[in-house]
Design a protein around this motif. Structure first.
Motif: not given
Length: 156
Positions: A1-6
């Motif tokens: 999971m990406t940081t942006l998605l988080n």
């Protein structure tokens, strides 16, 4: 999971337009593309579309952004927009254009009822990948379908 998605999840954004553009600048085009792919997998297409537009405004000449927004447009059956993005990608990549790009662009042209452009796209792809099975199959199909049939449809 990406940081942006988080980050999008932690702020519970339903639209990327609510996400400050200055915050989005912290992420690379690859980060944004990966996040869009995750959002598409979750069927959160509205947020993926908004994030794609925001990412494209920040990185208008990014291969990642052109590829993902072209693909996203195709999944939404926005054929004209898909053609624009994929054509920009093909122009940017020139001789490095991937087979998948030629196939997606040809599909977009076909769905936009422009089989002549689809055929030209496939033939250009075959100039770089003469033995690619998918391009050869598309070429055969386009040649056999009687392109004049579509000319009458487009004239309407």
């Amino acid at each position: 999971m990406t940081t942006l998605l988080n980050s999008l999840r932690s702020h519970n954004f339903n639209s990327a337009s609510a996400f400050p553009l200055s915050d989005l600048q912290r992420y690379t085009p690859t980060d944004i593309r990966n996040t869009i792919q995750s959002l598409m997998a979750e069927e959160r297409n509205d947020l993926a579309l908004a994030l794609g537009e925001a990412g494209l405004s920040l990185y208008p000449h990014s291969e990642d952004m052109l590829a993902i927004t072209g693909l996203l447009a195709a999944t939404q059956q926005e054929w004209g927009y898909a053609i624009e993005r994929l054509t920009e990608l093909k122009t940017l990549q020139a001789e490095r254009t991937q087979v998948f790009t030629y196939l997606m662009l040809a599909r977009a042209y076909r769905c936009d009822l422009d089989p002549m452009s689809a055929l030209e796209t496939v033939e250009l792809g075959l100039a770089y990948y003469p033995e690619d099975a998918d391009l050869l199959a598309q070429h055969a199909q386009l040649k056999s379908m009687g392109l004049h049939t579509f000319a009458a449809v487009r004239a309407d």
